[in-house]
Design a protein around this motif. Structure first.
Motif, PDB file in Angstrom:
ATOM      1  N   LEU A 167       0.805  -1.249  -0.002  1.00  0.00           N
ATOM      2  CA  LEU A 167      -0.034  -0.002  -0.058  1.00  0.00           C
ATOM      3  C   LEU A 167       0.717   1.258  -0.030  1.00  0.00           C
ATOM      4  CD1 LEU A 167      -1.748  -2.236   1.413  1.00  0.00           C
ATOM      5  CD2 LEU A 167      -3.251  -0.717   2.216  1.00  0.00           C
ATOM      6  N   LEU A 168       2.191   1.083   0.698  1.00  0.00           N
ATOM      7  CA  LEU A 168       2.894   2.714   0.595  1.00  0.00           C
ATOM      8  C   LEU A 168       3.625   2.631  -0.566  1.00  0.00           C
ATOM      9  CD1 LEU A 168       4.715   1.762   4.088  1.00  0.00           C
ATOM     10  CD2 LEU A 168       2.834   3.368   3.776  1.00  0.00           C
ATOM     11  N   ARG A 169       3.832   1.478  -1.188  1.00  0.00           N
ATOM     12  CA  ARG A 169       4.434   1.929  -2.627  1.00  0.00           C
ATOM     13  C   ARG A 169       3.351   2.609  -3.463  1.00  0.00           C
ATOM     14  NH1 ARG A 169       5.625  -3.878  -2.142  1.00  0.00           N
ATOM     15  NH2 ARG A 169       7.979  -4.321  -1.281  1.00  0.00           N
ATOM     16  N   GLU A 170       1.971   2.307  -3.251  1.00  0.00           N
ATOM     17  CA  GLU A 170       1.034   2.934  -4.206  1.00  0.00           C
ATOM     18  C   GLU A 170       0.504   3.941  -3.743  1.00  0.00           C
ATOM     19  OE1 GLU A 170      -0.015   1.829  -7.061  1.00  0.00           O
ATOM     20  OE2 GLU A 170       1.372  -0.369  -7.059  1.00  0.00           O
ATOM     21  N   ALA A 171       1.006   4.669  -2.499  1.00  0.00           N
ATOM     22  CA  ALA A 171       0.474   5.852  -1.821  1.00  0.00           C
ATOM     23  C   ALA A 171       1.184   7.072  -2.578  1.00  0.00           C
ATOM     24  CB  ALA A 171       0.550   5.768  -0.493  1.00  0.00           C
ATOM     25  N   GLY A 172       0.413   8.080  -2.601  1.00  0.00           N
ATOM     26  CA  GLY A 172       1.031   9.360  -3.135  1.00  0.00           C
ATOM     27  C   GLY A 172       1.737  10.233  -2.065  1.00  0.00           C
ATOM     28  N   VAL A 173       1.406  10.070  -0.881  1.00  0.00           N
ATOM     29  CA  VAL A 173       2.033  10.911   0.206  1.00  0.00           C
ATOM     30  C   VAL A 173       2.067   9.897   1.489  1.00  0.00           C
ATOM     31  CG1 VAL A 173       1.687  12.861   1.697  1.00  0.00           C
ATOM     32  CG2 VAL A 173       1.021  13.142  -0.513  1.00  0.00           C
ATOM     33  N   VAL A 174       3.210   9.801   1.975  1.00  0.00           N
ATOM     34  CA  VAL A 174       3.672   9.149   3.227  1.00  0.00           C
ATOM     35  C   VAL A 174       4.299   9.777   4.179  1.00  0.00           C
ATOM     36  CG1 VAL A 174       4.834   6.932   4.115  1.00  0.00           C
ATOM     37  CG2 VAL A 174       3.749   6.862   1.758  1.00  0.00           C
ATOM     38  N   HIS A 175       3.816   9.968   5.398  1.00  0.00           N
ATOM     39  CA  HIS A 175       4.328  10.430   6.452  1.00  0.00           C
ATOM     40  C   HIS A 175       4.727   9.472   7.529  1.00  0.00           C
ATOM     41  CE1 HIS A 175       2.645  14.818   5.701  1.00  0.00           C
ATOM     42  NE2 HIS A 175       3.343  14.445   4.819  1.00  0.00           N
ATOM     43  N   LEU A 176       5.774   9.750   8.289  1.00  0.00           N
ATOM     44  CA  LEU A 176       6.284   8.787   9.318  1.00  0.00           C
ATOM     45  C   LEU A 176       6.536   9.514  10.609  1.00  0.00           C
ATOM     46  CD1 LEU A 176       8.343   5.673   8.732  1.00  0.00           C
ATOM     47  CD2 LEU A 176       8.976   7.034  10.670  1.00  0.00           C
ATOM     48  N   LEU A 177       6.120   8.893  11.503  1.00  0.00           N
ATOM     49  CA  LEU A 177       6.322   9.742  12.793  1.00  0.00           C
ATOM     50  C   LEU A 177       7.037   8.531  13.547  1.00  0.00           C
ATOM     51  CD1 LEU A 177       2.679  10.397  14.204  1.00  0.00           C
ATOM     52  CD2 LEU A 177       4.307  11.760  13.002  1.00  0.00           C
ATOM     53  N   ASP A 178       8.255   8.785  14.013  1.00  0.00           N
ATOM     54  CA  ASP A 178       9.367   8.212  14.534  1.00  0.00           C
ATOM     55  C   ASP A 178       9.186   8.195  16.137  1.00  0.00           C
ATOM     56  OD1 ASP A 178      11.801   7.014  15.464  1.00  0.00           O
ATOM     57  OD2 ASP A 178      13.141   7.259  13.802  1.00  0.00           O
ATOM     58  N   GLY A 179       8.717   7.269  16.651  1.00  0.00           N
ATOM     59  CA  GLY A 179       8.722   7.583  18.225  1.00  0.00           C
ATOM     60  C   GLY A 179       9.633   6.445  19.165  1.00  0.00           C
ATOM     61  N   ARG A 180      10.847   6.293  18.426  1.00  0.00           N
ATOM     62  CA  ARG A 180      11.823   5.395  19.089  1.00  0.00           C
ATOM     63  C   ARG A 180      12.271   6.397  20.310  1.00  0.00           C
ATOM     64  NH1 ARG A 180      16.046   4.241  14.409  1.00  0.00           N
ATOM     65  NH2 ARG A 180      15.250   6.162  14.058  1.00  0.00           N
ATOM     66  N   ALA A 219      -4.324   9.970  21.271  1.00  0.00           N
ATOM     67  CA  ALA A 219      -5.164  11.139  20.959  1.00  0.00           C
ATOM     68  C   ALA A 219      -4.026  11.823  20.011  1.00  0.00           C
ATOM     69  CB  ALA A 219      -5.475  11.974  22.061  1.00  0.00           C
ATOM     70  N   ALA A 220      -2.767  11.842  20.234  1.00  0.00           N
ATOM     71  CA  ALA A 220      -1.789  12.480  19.495  1.00  0.00           C
ATOM     72  C   ALA A 220      -1.652  12.099  17.932  1.00  0.00           C
ATOM     73  CB  ALA A 220      -0.351  12.550  20.134  1.00  0.00           C
ATOM     74  N   LEU A 221      -1.749  10.498  17.842  1.00  0.00           N
ATOM     75  CA  LEU A 221      -1.634   9.875  16.476  1.00  0.00           C
ATOM     76  C   LEU A 221      -2.978  10.327  15.849  1.00  0.00           C
ATOM     77  CD1 LEU A 221      -0.524   6.302  17.116  1.00  0.00           C
ATOM     78  CD2 LEU A 221       0.675   7.925  16.055  1.00  0.00           C
ATOM     79  N   LEU A 222      -3.857  10.367  16.476  1.00  0.00           N
ATOM     80  CA  LEU A 222      -5.252  10.693  15.624  1.00  0.00           C
ATOM     81  C   LEU A 222      -5.354  12.041  14.934  1.00  0.00           C
ATOM     82  CD1 LEU A 222      -8.173   8.610  17.342  1.00  0.00           C
ATOM     83  CD2 LEU A 222      -6.735   8.006  15.309  1.00  0.00           C
ATOM     84  N   ALA A 223      -4.753  12.883  15.938  1.00  0.00           N
ATOM     85  CA  ALA A 223      -4.713  14.260  15.727  1.00  0.00           C
ATOM     86  C   ALA A 223      -3.776  14.402  14.363  1.00  0.00           C
ATOM     87  CB  ALA A 223      -4.164  15.218  17.023  1.00  0.00           C
ATOM     88  N   GLU A 224      -2.529  13.722  14.419  1.00  0.00           N
ATOM     89  CA  GLU A 224      -1.572  13.814  13.231  1.00  0.00           C
ATOM     90  C   GLU A 224      -2.545  13.235  12.124  1.00  0.00           C
ATOM     91  OE1 GLU A 224       1.378  14.823  12.899  1.00  0.00           O
ATOM     92  OE2 GLU A 224       2.248  15.283  15.015  1.00  0.00           O
ATOM     93  N   VAL A 255      -6.929   4.644  20.033  1.00  0.00           N
ATOM     94  CA  VAL A 255      -6.971   4.547  18.518  1.00  0.00           C
ATOM     95  C   VAL A 255      -7.948   3.680  17.823  1.00  0.00           C
ATOM     96  CG1 VAL A 255      -6.042   4.041  16.245  1.00  0.00           C
ATOM     97  CG2 VAL A 255      -4.543   5.267  18.139  1.00  0.00           C
ATOM     98  N   LEU A 256      -8.193   2.533  18.405  1.00  0.00           N
ATOM     99  CA  LEU A 256      -9.373   1.603  17.699  1.00  0.00           C
ATOM    100  C   LEU A 256     -10.549   1.986  18.318  1.00  0.00           C
ATOM    101  CD1 LEU A 256      -7.320  -1.877  17.634  1.00  0.00           C
ATOM    102  CD2 LEU A 256      -7.536   0.060  15.986  1.00  0.00           C
ATOM    103  N   THR A 257     -10.766   2.636  19.449  1.00  0.00           N
ATOM    104  CA  THR A 257     -11.899   3.042  19.986  1.00  0.00           C
ATOM    105  C   THR A 257     -12.318   4.363  19.237  1.00  0.00           C
ATOM    106  OG1 THR A 257     -11.525   1.967  22.060  1.00  0.00           O
ATOM    107  CG2 THR A 257     -13.131   3.641  22.067  1.00  0.00           C
ATOM    108  N   ASN A 258     -11.499   5.156  18.788  1.00  0.00           N
ATOM    109  CA  ASN A 258     -11.922   6.491  18.343  1.00  0.00           C
ATOM    110  C   ASN A 258     -11.704   6.759  16.775  1.00  0.00           C
ATOM    111  OD1 ASN A 258     -12.944   7.995  21.128  1.00  0.00           O
ATOM    112  ND2 ASN A 258     -10.790   6.910  21.319  1.00  0.00           N
TER     113      ASN A 258
END
Length: 267
Positions: A167-180, A219-224, A255-258
């Motif tokens: 799916l990522l290969r076909e997507a037009g825009v990919v953003h990545l959040l690095d939470g390490r 909540a932060a993930l869903l806001a992003e 996330v899965l609840t909201n």
């Protein structure tokens, strides 16, 4: 051949999980199997009336074969229809292992059980394949074009990214959040070369930035995701036990609840 299964609970043309699943299958030229589970309850296995109800449900579901093949034909994909009777979680988990990706309704839209104890997320926890969960209120009906990837270096998050590669290969825009999180020198695992790996896999990341949301990561993930108008969120699931997430709260549970957008999760 890329294999997908769509977990079909609601056998209706407008079910969001069916629409998105078939759109993804068409983009990936996948073989897609619609699977309907007739749930069997051991406690009523010897009750004639209960057996008659299950048999009637199974027979009715089997008659939907032509309906499913018609949906596949209109989507331009090859497919099959399966009706399986048994204990929901082990049956669906076993069948899903024969696929590269499972698509399923996100349970909070209709289930009586909370996230983490419902049939679908229990299937994921029981060893099922990575799953694309589609909220009942989702309006995403095409293969995702704007994808947010939440990655923190865990095995679950890396497996989710691996499962999302087509799916990522076909997507037009990919953003990545690095939470390490940083670790003490010489005591933590070495950093994983995610950027180089994604580039070799043909994935272009337009925005990559560190992610430290504090105490409310869900909540932060869903806001992003909302800020970038994402139509897919990719993440690992259950960083701690489902029970502790349910009682104490947690990223997956929130996330899965909201979520209003599809979420691809792996455990």
């Amino acid at each position: 051949m890329y294999e997908m299964i769509i977990n079909v609970d609601r056998m209706e043309d407008d079910a969001p999980a069916i629409g998105l699943g078939l759109a993804v299958a068409a983009r990936q030229r996948a073989f897609v199997t619609g699977v309907h589970i007739v749930q069997q309850f051991p406690s009523v296995a010897a009750v004639p009336e209960a057996l008659a109800i299950m048999e009637a449900e199974e027979e009715s579901a089997r008659r939907r074969d032509a309906w499913w093949r018609g949906l596949c034909d209109r989507a331009g994909v090859a497919g099959a229809w399966e009706v399986l009777r048994g204990l929901y979680v082990p049956v669906l988990a076993a069948r899903s292992r024969m696929a590269d990706l499972m698509v399923s309704p996100l349970p909070h839209g209709y289930a009586d059980l909370p996230i983490g104890f419902d049939h679908v997320t229990r299937t994921l926890f029981a060893g099922g394949v990575p799953t694309l969960l589609v909220p009942e209120r989702s309006e995403v009906a095409q293969a995702p074009q704007r994808v947010l990837v939440a990655w923190n270096g865990t095995g679950e998050s890396t497996e989710a990214v691996r499962a999302a590669l087509p799916l990522l290969r076909e997507a037009g825009v990919v953003h990545l959040l690095d939470g390490r999180r940083s670790s003490l020198p010489d005591f933590g695992p070495p950093p994983l070369p995610l950027g180089d790996w994604l580039a070799r896999q043909g994935v272009s990341v337009q925005r990559w930035h560190s992610f430290d949301p504090g105490g409310d990561a869900g909540a932060a993930l869903l806001a992003e995701a909302e800020a970038m108008q994402a139509d897919l969120l990719v993440m690992g699931a259950w960083g701690r036990s489902r029970l502790s997430e349910l009682v104490l709260g947690g990223t997956t549970h929130h996330v899965l609840t909201n979520a209003r957008l599809p979420v691809l999760v792996a455990h």
